[in-house]
Design an enzyme around this catalytic site. Structure first.
Site, PDB file in Angstrom:
ATOM      1  CB  CYS A   2      -0.854  -0.001   1.258  1.00  0.00           C
ATOM      2  SG  CYS A   2      -1.755  -1.551   1.460  1.00  0.00           S
ATOM      3  NE  ARG A  30       4.078   1.808  -1.618  1.00  0.00           N
ATOM      4  CZ  ARG A  30       5.198   1.117  -1.520  1.00  0.00           C
ATOM      5  NH1 ARG A  30       6.189   1.361  -2.342  1.00  0.00           N
ATOM      6  NH2 ARG A  30       5.340   0.189  -0.614  1.00  0.00           N
ATOM      7  CD1 TRP A  77      -2.888  -4.202  -5.279  1.00  0.00           C
ATOM      8  CD2 TRP A  77      -1.956  -5.610  -3.824  1.00  0.00           C
ATOM      9  NE1 TRP A  77      -2.681  -5.396  -5.911  1.00  0.00           N
ATOM     10  CE2 TRP A  77      -2.119  -6.276  -5.051  1.00  0.00           C
ATOM     11  CE3 TRP A  77      -1.395  -6.307  -2.748  1.00  0.00           C
ATOM     12  CZ2 TRP A  77      -1.739  -7.593  -5.244  1.00  0.00           C
ATOM     13  CZ3 TRP A  77      -1.011  -7.621  -2.941  1.00  0.00           C
ATOM     14  CH2 TRP A  77      -1.186  -8.254  -4.182  1.00  0.00           C
ATOM     15  CG  ASN A 103       3.214  -0.711   2.739  1.00  0.00           C
ATOM     16  OD1 ASN A 103       2.669  -1.695   2.251  1.00  0.00           O
ATOM     17  ND2 ASN A 103       4.421  -0.317   2.376  1.00  0.00           N
ATOM     18  N   GLY A 104       2.089  -3.160   4.753  1.00  0.00           N
ATOM     19  CA  GLY A 104       2.811  -4.357   5.191  1.00  0.00           C
ATOM     20  C   GLY A 104       1.824  -5.398   5.687  1.00  0.00           C
ATOM     21  CD  GLU A 473       9.726  -7.954 -19.359  1.00  0.00           C
ATOM     22  OE1 GLU A 473       9.615  -8.912 -18.579  1.00  0.00           O
ATOM     23  OE2 GLU A 473       9.279  -6.821 -19.107  1.00  0.00           O
ATOM     24  CE  LYS A 477       6.290  -5.760 -18.951  1.00  0.00           C
ATOM     25  NZ  LYS A 477       7.138  -5.494 -17.850  1.00  0.00           N
ATOM     26  CD  GLU A 480       3.114  -6.462 -16.442  1.00  0.00           C
ATOM     27  OE1 GLU A 480       4.255  -6.333 -16.860  1.00  0.00           O
ATOM     28  OE2 GLU A 480       2.832  -6.384 -15.235  1.00  0.00           O
ATOM     29  CG  HIS A 496      10.454 -30.116 -27.844  1.00  0.00           C
ATOM     30  ND1 HIS A 496      10.792 -31.363 -28.304  1.00  0.00           N
ATOM     31  CD2 HIS A 496      11.490 -29.303 -28.151  1.00  0.00           C
ATOM     32  CE1 HIS A 496      12.000 -31.321 -28.854  1.00  0.00           C
ATOM     33  NE2 HIS A 496      12.446 -30.072 -28.776  1.00  0.00           N
ATOM     34  CE  LYS A 595       7.106   0.113 -10.998  1.00  0.00           C
ATOM     35  NZ  LYS A 595       7.270  -0.434 -12.350  1.00  0.00           N
TER      36      LYS A 595
HETATM   37  C1  F6R Z   1       6.088  -6.701 -14.520  1.00  0.00           C
HETATM   38  C2  F6R Z   1       6.667  -6.326 -13.253  1.00  0.00           C
HETATM   39  C3  F6R Z   1       6.823  -7.372 -12.215  1.00  0.00           C
HETATM   40  C4  F6R Z   1       8.077  -7.096 -11.375  1.00  0.00           C
HETATM   41  C5  F6R Z   1       8.149  -8.066 -10.197  1.00  0.00           C
HETATM   42  C6  F6R Z   1       9.412  -7.847  -9.388  1.00  0.00           C
HETATM   43  O1  F6R Z   1       5.993  -5.608 -15.384  1.00  0.00           O
HETATM   44  O2  F6R Z   1       6.983  -5.195 -13.040  1.00  0.00           O
HETATM   45  O3  F6R Z   1       6.869  -8.646 -12.768  1.00  0.00           O
HETATM   46  O4  F6R Z   1       9.201  -7.230 -12.182  1.00  0.00           O
HETATM   47  O5  F6R Z   1       7.037  -7.879  -9.370  1.00  0.00           O
HETATM   48  O6  F6R Z   1       9.504  -6.538  -8.949  1.00  0.00           O
HETATM   49  P1  F6R Z   1      10.865  -5.917  -8.459  1.00  0.00           P
HETATM   50  O7  F6R Z   1      11.741  -5.740  -9.635  1.00  0.00           O
HETATM   51  O8  F6R Z   1      10.484  -4.610  -7.848  1.00  0.00           O
HETATM   52  O9  F6R Z   1      11.446  -6.863  -7.471  1.00  0.00           O
END
Ligand code: F6R
Length: 600
Positions: A2, A30, A77, A103-104, A473, A477, A480, A496, A595
């Site tokens: 959060c 967040r 969140w 937060n936590g 990746e 992208k 998501e 395979h 995030k």
């Molecule tokens: C996808 C994305 C996530 C982060 C993952 C790790 O776009 O951003 O998959 O890469 O949650 O986050 P960090 O790098 O902050 O440990």
């Protein structure tokens, strides 16, 4: 995960409501399933709503709060209890003597809740957080003053938390941090606290990073940091060099677009002072004390895991055994770690719970730990022996873009530095990457490709070697931010199993650069796909004839395999972005995602 914000202003300071709402808008990345504020001038007034910040804002008329100068805010969140008005923070005790944002995760909240409920406390939410104001109220009833009651309540908690509290009748915000980010802002006309600097950078660039176990007391006149025993500390005040505009959208429709376009600048910043073209040396002083490197274990999640795969391959190519592990799967039963091991946590936020758990486990096993992160003062930066900052600047969009490119760049430098590799060609190629990315940003036809293929049954991405993590990746992208089905595969794996999935409705994006054996083999895989009537988009520098077998080509400038994987990925970011745009998705805040993932 959060976001929290707190503010106490002097008479000359800004209105708290303005500071809190501004701050929450910067922290929405967040968490954004509910938001709330508590203003504490002459009684506590709590306003909270399920939904994005705009839902809360629509219920407030800021003129009502003109002159209020103290308050706390929260963007949530969900972890305990679904998004709802009741579960939104701040939470208060029954008599509204204290309001709390958190937060936590409070791991022992259930036993505290049972104990408080048995003593007659009526809970109004399903959150773990609500135990905190009730605990504080209990200590107030015992005669403790505000600060002592706050500390006594915190003493009872186990888990991770950044907590801020305001009390009825005082101009003070109390805060504490344990394994969740919390930073203080030192202003001329007031003081701030937040989960992250962009929340108050508009007001001050002077910050104090709290350490785990430290408390803070913010009043209009002073900002005091104390340790767990109440002893006053003299924390260092750092000046942040970001321009406030860096944390805003600067005219772009979405942060993601802005951040994709910032990649050339972010990479120049990442390389600054680290590349020596004359000697071909890559100089990373942060790693000077690392000692002999025999094997390297990377731990990371999501996009950062893809960067870690790229880094592990680089090291292996230079003769150092290296492996990337998903942090959530990492443990002593997976790979033996001891005092000879080097464990690198790759994490843009530096707060990801799975990665932090892996780093802490490596620390306990006596390993040398390294953080490759974007966030100065983050948990990863503070709990490892060495830190290599990727210097990408704030990334607000939930989908990581520029931090991935900067991780790839930083890992390339990491691999060169620890193997003491000197190569003028490598340095030249790295230096050219920002311009190469710029040329893609200026000319990409990703938008047309997105229009052509929007609404496909599924999207597949294939690549070999350094392009394998890029394929993964690209698919991550896509899934998501578009909510469409997308998968990435090592190109050789297609036959395979996954080949059974391809059809005329499922475009395959094939990343193949250079004219070496990996490109040739990828062409073979493209032919397998093409023979089944499946549309193919080749991401290529034109040095092989993969384009001949493709329906569309996304061009990338010719460079080395390592540099081209940094560059080629940008085309896939743009395809995902424009597809999500075509589909009208909330690009910066995809559903169910946040995030910074601070739960395991
Ligand atoms: C996808 C994305 C996530 C982060 C993952 C790790 O776009 O951003 O998959 O890469 O949650 O986050 P960090 O790098 O902050 O440990």
């Amino acid at each position: 995960m959060c976001g929290i914000i707190g503010y106490v202003g002097t008479d000359r300071g800004d209105d708290a409501i303005e500071v809190l709402l501004d701050g929450l808008s910067q922290l929405e990345y967040r968490g954004y399933d509910s938001a709330g504020i508590a203003l504490a001038d002459g009684g506590i007034a709590v306003h909270k709503r399920e939904g994005e910040l705009s839902a809360l804002e629509s219920t407030l008329s800021p003129e009502r709060f003109d002159g209020d100068s103290i308050g706390i805010g929260h963007t949530r969140w969900s972890t305990h209890g679904p998004p709802s008005d009741a579960n939104a923070h701040p939470h208060t005790d029954a008599e509204e003597r204290v309001a709390v944002v958190h937060n936590g995760i409070i791991e022992n909240y259930q036993s505290i809740r049972d104990e408080l409920a048995a003593a007659g406390v009526a809970f109004r939410s399903e959150t773990d957080t609500e135990v905190v104001p009730h605990l504080i109220a209990g200590f107030l009833d015992e005669g403790l003053d505000h600060e002592a009651a706050f500390r006594a309540a915190i003493d009872r908690l186990e888990g991770s938390y950044a907590i801020a509290a305001v009390f009825d009748g005082t101009e003070t915000v109390y805060a504490v941090r344990n394994e969740s980010p919390l930073v203080l802002g030192v202003g001329d006309d007031g003081h701030f606290l937040a989960s992250d600097v962009p929340a108050f950078i508009e007001y001050t660039d002077r910050v104090i990073y709290l350490d785990d176990g430290q408390f803070a007391r913010l009043t209009p006149a002073e900002l005091v940091v104390t340790d767990g025993d109440g002893r006053e500390l003299e924390p260092s005040i750092e000046t942040i060099s970001w321009d406030p505009d860096d944390a805003g959208k600067s005219g772009y429709d979405h942060y993601m677009r802005k951040e994709i376009n910032e990649q050339p600048a972010a990479l120049r910043e990442c390389f600054r002072g680290r590349l020596d073209e004359l000697s071909g040396r890559i100089d990373v002083p942060e790693l000077d004390e690392l000692g002999p490197v025999e094997t390297v274990t990377f731990v990371a999640c999501g996009t950062s895991y893809h960067a870690a795969m790229f880094g592990a391959r680089l090291l292996r190519e230079q003769g150092i055994p290296a492996h990337a592990f998903l942090a959530s799967e990492f443990g002593a039963d997976v790979v033996p770690i001891d005092s000879t091991s080097i464990v690198v946590g790759v994490t843009q936020s530096g707060e990801t719970a799975d990665t932090m758990r892996a780093i802490r486990e490596a620390n306990r096993a006596g390993a040398t730990t390294v953080a490759l992160t974007n966030v100065v003062g983050s948990s990863a930066a503070r709990e490892t022996d060495h830190v290599l900052y990727i210097r990408a600047g704030p990334e607000i969009s939930v989908a990581a873009t520029k931090t991935f490119a900067s991780q790839q760049a930083a890992l390339t430098m990491f691999a060169a530095a620890v193997t003491d590799r000197r190569s003028r060609d490598l340095v030249r190629e790295l230096r050219a990457v920002p311009d190469r990315i710029q040329s893609i940003l200026d000319t990409s036809s990703a938008r047309e490709i997105a229009e052509t293929y929007r609404g496909s049954g599924a999207y597949f991405f294939i690549g070999r070697g350094y392009h394998y993590p890029v394929a993964l990746e690209g698919a991550l992208k896509m899934k998501e931010i578009t909510y469409e089905h997308a998968e990435g595969f090592a190109a050789g794996e297609l036959k395979h199993g996954p080949l059974a999935l391809v059809s005329e409705e499922t475009p395959v994006f094939a990343v193949a650069t250079g004219d070496g054996p990996l490109a040739e083999k990828t062409i073979g895989n493209v032919k397998e796909v093409e023979a089944r009537g499946t549309p193919v988009v080749a991401v290529t520098d034109g040095r092989s004839d993969v384009g001949r077998y493709a329906d569309h080509v996304l061009e990338v400038p010719a460079t080395s395999p390592v540099a081209s994987s940094i560059v080629a990925n940008v085309q896939l970011q743009l395809v995902a972005y424009w597809t999500a745009n075509e589909l009208g998705r909330p690009i910066d805040k995809p559903r169910n995602l946040a995030k910074s993932v601070t739960v395991e």
